[in-house]
Scaffold this motif. Structure first.
Motif, PDB file in Angstrom:
ATOM      1  N   GLY A 162      21.870  47.193  59.164  1.00 54.30           N
ATOM      2  CA  GLY A 162      21.018  48.348  58.944  1.00 54.30           C
ATOM      3  C   GLY A 162      20.175  48.161  57.699  1.00 54.30           C
ATOM      4  O   GLY A 162      20.299  47.171  56.974  1.00 54.30           O
ATOM      5  N   PRO A 163      19.307  49.129  57.406  1.00 55.29           N
ATOM      6  CA  PRO A 163      18.402  48.986  56.254  1.00 55.29           C
ATOM      7  C   PRO A 163      19.100  49.116  54.911  1.00 55.29           C
ATOM      8  O   PRO A 163      18.571  48.680  53.891  1.00 55.29           O
ATOM      9  N   SER A 164      20.316  49.687  54.891  1.00 56.38           N
ATOM     10  CA  SER A 164      20.969  49.970  53.605  1.00 56.38           C
ATOM     11  C   SER A 164      22.091  48.999  53.256  1.00 56.38           C
ATOM     12  O   SER A 164      22.505  48.931  52.098  1.00 56.38           O
ATOM     13  N   THR A 165      22.619  48.252  54.233  1.00 52.86           N
ATOM     14  CA  THR A 165      23.756  47.370  53.979  1.00 52.86           C
ATOM     15  C   THR A 165      23.411  45.969  54.465  1.00 52.86           C
ATOM     16  O   THR A 165      23.579  45.649  55.644  1.00 52.86           O
ATOM     17  N   LEU A 166      22.940  45.129  53.563  1.00 50.98           N
ATOM     18  CA  LEU A 166      22.534  43.792  53.959  1.00 50.98           C
ATOM     19  C   LEU A 166      23.729  42.997  54.481  1.00 50.98           C
ATOM     20  O   LEU A 166      24.804  43.004  53.876  1.00 50.98           O
ATOM     21  N   ALA A 167      23.514  42.319  55.595  1.00 53.80           N
ATOM     22  CA  ALA A 167      24.577  41.489  56.171  1.00 53.80           C
ATOM     23  C   ALA A 167      24.466  40.089  55.587  1.00 53.80           C
ATOM     24  O   ALA A 167      24.100  39.116  56.256  1.00 53.80           O
ATOM     25  N   THR A 168      24.788  39.966  54.308  1.00 56.14           N
ATOM     26  CA  THR A 168      24.736  38.667  53.644  1.00 56.14           C
ATOM     27  C   THR A 168      25.962  37.841  54.015  1.00 56.14           C
ATOM     28  O   THR A 168      26.957  38.361  54.535  1.00 56.14           O
ATOM     29  N   PHE A 169      25.902  36.559  53.696  1.00 55.23           N
ATOM     30  CA  PHE A 169      27.037  35.680  53.965  1.00 55.23           C
ATOM     31  C   PHE A 169      28.267  36.181  53.214  1.00 55.23           C
ATOM     32  O   PHE A 169      29.367  36.265  53.780  1.00 55.23           O
ATOM     33  N   VAL A 170      28.096  36.531  51.972  1.00 61.68           N
ATOM     34  CA  VAL A 170      29.220  36.993  51.161  1.00 61.68           C
ATOM     35  C   VAL A 170      29.787  38.296  51.720  1.00 61.68           C
ATOM     36  O   VAL A 170      31.013  38.473  51.798  1.00 61.68           O
ATOM     37  N   HIS A 186      27.183  20.086  53.675  1.00 59.56           N
ATOM     38  CA  HIS A 186      27.530  18.675  53.718  1.00 59.56           C
ATOM     39  C   HIS A 186      28.136  18.328  55.067  1.00 59.56           C
ATOM     40  O   HIS A 186      29.085  18.973  55.513  1.00 59.56           O
ATOM     41  N   ASP A 187      27.579  17.307  55.734  1.00 53.95           N
ATOM     42  CA  ASP A 187      28.118  16.847  57.016  1.00 53.95           C
ATOM     43  C   ASP A 187      28.205  17.976  58.045  1.00 53.95           C
ATOM     44  O   ASP A 187      29.136  18.059  58.842  1.00 53.95           O
ATOM     45  N   GLY A 188      27.244  18.874  57.972  1.00 53.83           N
ATOM     46  CA  GLY A 188      27.210  19.974  58.942  1.00 53.83           C
ATOM     47  C   GLY A 188      28.080  21.141  58.568  1.00 53.83           C
ATOM     48  O   GLY A 188      28.113  22.150  59.266  1.00 53.83           O
ATOM     49  N   GLU A 189      28.823  21.056  57.468  1.00 57.72           N
ATOM     50  CA  GLU A 189      29.687  22.156  57.051  1.00 57.72           C
ATOM     51  C   GLU A 189      29.229  22.644  55.682  1.00 57.72           C
ATOM     52  O   GLU A 189      28.240  22.186  55.124  1.00 57.72           O
ATOM     53  N   ALA A 190      29.962  23.601  55.123  1.00 56.23           N
ATOM     54  CA  ALA A 190      29.576  24.155  53.830  1.00 56.23           C
ATOM     55  C   ALA A 190      30.808  24.721  53.141  1.00 56.23           C
ATOM     56  O   ALA A 190      31.822  25.025  53.781  1.00 56.23           O
ATOM     57  N   GLU A 191      30.691  24.847  51.813  1.00 56.41           N
ATOM     58  CA  GLU A 191      31.733  25.545  51.069  1.00 56.41           C
ATOM     59  C   GLU A 191      31.648  27.028  51.394  1.00 56.41           C
ATOM     60  O   GLU A 191      30.560  27.590  51.465  1.00 56.41           O
ATOM     61  N   LEU A 192      32.791  27.675  51.614  1.00 52.84           N
ATOM     62  CA  LEU A 192      32.804  29.099  51.962  1.00 52.84           C
ATOM     63  C   LEU A 192      33.413  29.914  50.828  1.00 52.84           C
ATOM     64  O   LEU A 192      34.413  29.514  50.239  1.00 52.84           O
ATOM     65  N   PRO A 193      32.853  31.100  50.566  1.00 54.15           N
ATOM     66  CA  PRO A 193      31.612  31.650  51.142  1.00 54.15           C
ATOM     67  C   PRO A 193      30.388  30.930  50.598  1.00 54.15           C
ATOM     68  O   PRO A 193      30.412  30.430  49.483  1.00 54.15           O
ATOM     69  N   LEU A 194      29.344  30.865  51.388  1.00 51.08           N
ATOM     70  CA  LEU A 194      28.162  30.077  51.072  1.00 51.08           C
ATOM     71  C   LEU A 194      27.267  30.815  50.087  1.00 51.08           C
ATOM     72  O   LEU A 194      26.813  31.931  50.342  1.00 51.08           O
ATOM     73  N   GLU A 195      27.037  30.173  48.941  1.00 47.86           N
ATOM     74  CA  GLU A 195      26.101  30.699  47.942  1.00 47.86           C
ATOM     75  C   GLU A 195      25.206  29.561  47.486  1.00 47.86           C
ATOM     76  O   GLU A 195      25.635  28.402  47.386  1.00 47.86           O
ATOM     77  N   PHE A 196      23.948  29.879  47.208  1.00 50.88           N
ATOM     78  CA  PHE A 196      22.989  28.885  46.776  1.00 50.88           C
ATOM     79  C   PHE A 196      23.065  28.688  45.259  1.00 50.88           C
ATOM     80  O   PHE A 196      23.580  29.565  44.535  1.00 50.88           O
ATOM     81  N   PRO A 197      22.537  27.585  44.770  1.00 45.32           N
ATOM     82  CA  PRO A 197      22.602  27.314  43.332  1.00 45.32           C
ATOM     83  C   PRO A 197      21.972  28.391  42.455  1.00 45.32           C
ATOM     84  O   PRO A 197      22.365  28.559  41.292  1.00 45.32           O
ATOM     85  N   ASP A 198      20.997  29.112  43.006  1.00 40.00           N
ATOM     86  CA  ASP A 198      20.358  30.154  42.196  1.00 40.00           C
ATOM     87  C   ASP A 198      21.134  31.462  42.205  1.00 40.00           C
ATOM     88  O   ASP A 198      20.666  32.478  41.680  1.00 40.00           O
ATOM     89  N   GLY A 199      22.330  31.466  42.845  1.00 37.34           N
ATOM     90  CA  GLY A 199      23.165  32.653  42.855  1.00 37.34           C
ATOM     91  C   GLY A 199      22.947  33.570  44.036  1.00 37.34           C
ATOM     92  O   GLY A 199      23.685  34.542  44.211  1.00 37.34           O
ATOM     93  N   THR A 200      21.956  33.271  44.892  1.00 36.34           N
ATOM     94  CA  THR A 200      21.709  34.099  46.073  1.00 36.34           C
ATOM     95  C   THR A 200      22.583  33.629  47.233  1.00 36.34           C
ATOM     96  O   THR A 200      23.177  32.546  47.188  1.00 36.34           O
ATOM     97  N   THR A 201      22.630  34.434  48.263  1.00 31.58           N
ATOM     98  CA  THR A 201      23.403  34.111  49.468  1.00 31.58           C
ATOM     99  C   THR A 201      22.549  34.459  50.685  1.00 31.58           C
ATOM    100  O   THR A 201      21.788  35.448  50.647  1.00 31.58           O
TER     101      THR A 201
END
Length: 399
Positions: free
Chosen positions: A109-117, A160-175
């Motif tokens: 919805g518009p109020s609750t972002l469905a982020t990875f985290v 890495h190799d098609g997988e990722a560290e969970l939960p996934l966060e980018f180096p700039d702190g975003t998800t």
């Protein structure tokens, strides 16, 4: 692809709706495996919510692609297997337009972002997902549920190799934020995501003894045989016979006018003659049974394929008939040829031979936006054929 006209302009919905999310089962009133007619019934019950509805299908080859019911204002659509017409996959393609309730929590919805985290926090730990490098999409899987996340190219090394560290966060702190949610049957351990993975979703198995899509065997000029319950309905059966074999009909109505009587050399009555014949309608079996108004005996069976693009679409559940040609009843294995709802008209002609020119059936031009169909007659059967060459109805009778 064709669409039903929208009931109002898109993009004017008053906020996102909230639907209960049931992983592996469905969302809101829509349940995986439900026939398409049940989905339409749910839509009609809530016209204020589902007031912009698109129906999409491949008109030229209706068995090639899914039948899709789309709700553009709410950001999701329902995918139905084109042969069984059962719901196989639910996709939320705009998570900002649809808010989902899981347990006591809301997501999307518009109020609750469905982020990875946020997804990881709500649904808990799971196995690493898969990364589609070509699409730039990382998909996280739970039983009967998947979330797809777009990965910016500058952060593709996070997977890495098609997988990722969970939960996934980018180096700039975003998800990343979910771009697509898929709900599917997980009974076979399938993982369904975007791209080719979407094709792995299938409707859940039917309950034991279900008559939905039951094979109905028809021997031309003789009878119908229902394979699940073992019922036999021959020509000449009485209403009591039919009632005891198939149960109470969904509807009964009198045939108003026999428009084809003018083509019968043995019956010179004007075609405006009122007809005393009457139908038993078994909509849930895709079947009409016509009784003679004088003798009260079965004289015709009408079998419906329920293809989109026909005036009767969604009036009947699909009848999974098998018309047996060139064998000895009831041993179905002895028959040389079979005609089913998947048989195209050119194949019918190969089996039964050329029957000559067709009668044109319009169904009333104002109420039928799909145009006319063509009726071809044989000794014990008449085939109503759509412009794409697929069978709309088969009428069986005794010559």
């Amino acid at each position: 692809m064709l669409q039903r006209p929208a009931r109002r302009c898109e993009g004017t919905a008053m906020g996102a709706i909230v639907l209960d999310l049931r992983p592996g089962l469905g969302v809101g009133p829509f349940t995986l495996g439900m026939p398409i007619c049940e989905a339409f019934a749910q839509i009609e019950q809530q016209p204020k919510i589902y007031d912009v509805v698109h129906v999409k299908y491949y008109d030229e080859e209706p068995l090639k692609l899914d039948i899709v019911i789309s709700f553009p204002d709410h950001g999701f659509h329902l995918r139905f297997d084109p042969w069984s017409q059962r719901l196989r996959l639910i996709e939320i393609f705009d998570i900002k337009r649809l808010q989902m309730r899981y347990a006591t929590s809301l997501i999307g919805g518009p109020s609750t972002l469905a982020t990875f985290v946020a997804v990881y926090a709500l649904f808990g730990p799971t196995y690493p997902g898969t990364y589609d490098k070509d699409r730039g999409v990382y998909t996280l899987f739970y039983p009967g549920l998947s979330f797809a996340f777009p990965i910016p190219s500058q952060y593709s090394d996070c997977c890495h190799d098609g997988e990722a560290e969970l939960p996934l966060e980018f180096p700039d702190g975003t998800t990343p934020v979910t771009c697509r949610v898929s709900i599917y049957d997980s009974s076979a351990g399938k993982k369904v995501g975007v791209g080719s993975l979407m094709d792995k979703a299938s409707a859940p198995p039917l309950p034991t003894g279900s008559i939905y899509m039951e094979e109905v065997h028809a021997k031309l000029g003789e009878e119908l045989f229902f394979t699940v319950g073992g019922q036999h309905i021959p020509f000449g059966a009485s209403p009591q016979d039919v009632w005891s074999e198939l149960g109470r009909p969904c509807g009964i109505h009198q045939k108003q006018v026999d428009q084809m009587v003018i083509h019968s050399a043995s019956d010179p009555r004007p075609r405006t003659t009122l007809c005393a014949d009457y139908f038993y309608n078994y909509f849930t079996r895709g079947l009409d049974i016509l009784f003679d108004g004088q003798t009260h005996k079965v004289k015709k069976f009408v079998l419906h394929t329920n293809y989109p693009g026909h005036a009767d679409f969604n009036s009947y559940i699909k009848c999974n008939f098998v018309i047996l040609v060139g064998g000895s009843f009831p041993d179905v294995n002895n028959y040389k040829n079979r005609i089913t709802p998947s048989t195209k008209w050119e194949q019918v002609k190969e089996i039964l031979g050329d029957c000559g020119r067709a009668a044109i059936q319009t169904q009333g031009s104002t109420s039928n936006p799909f145009g006319s169909t063509f009726v071809y007659g044989y000794q014990n059967a008449a085939f109503e054929v759509m412009k794409n060459g697929y069978i709309a109805t088969v009428t069986l009778f005794q010559s």
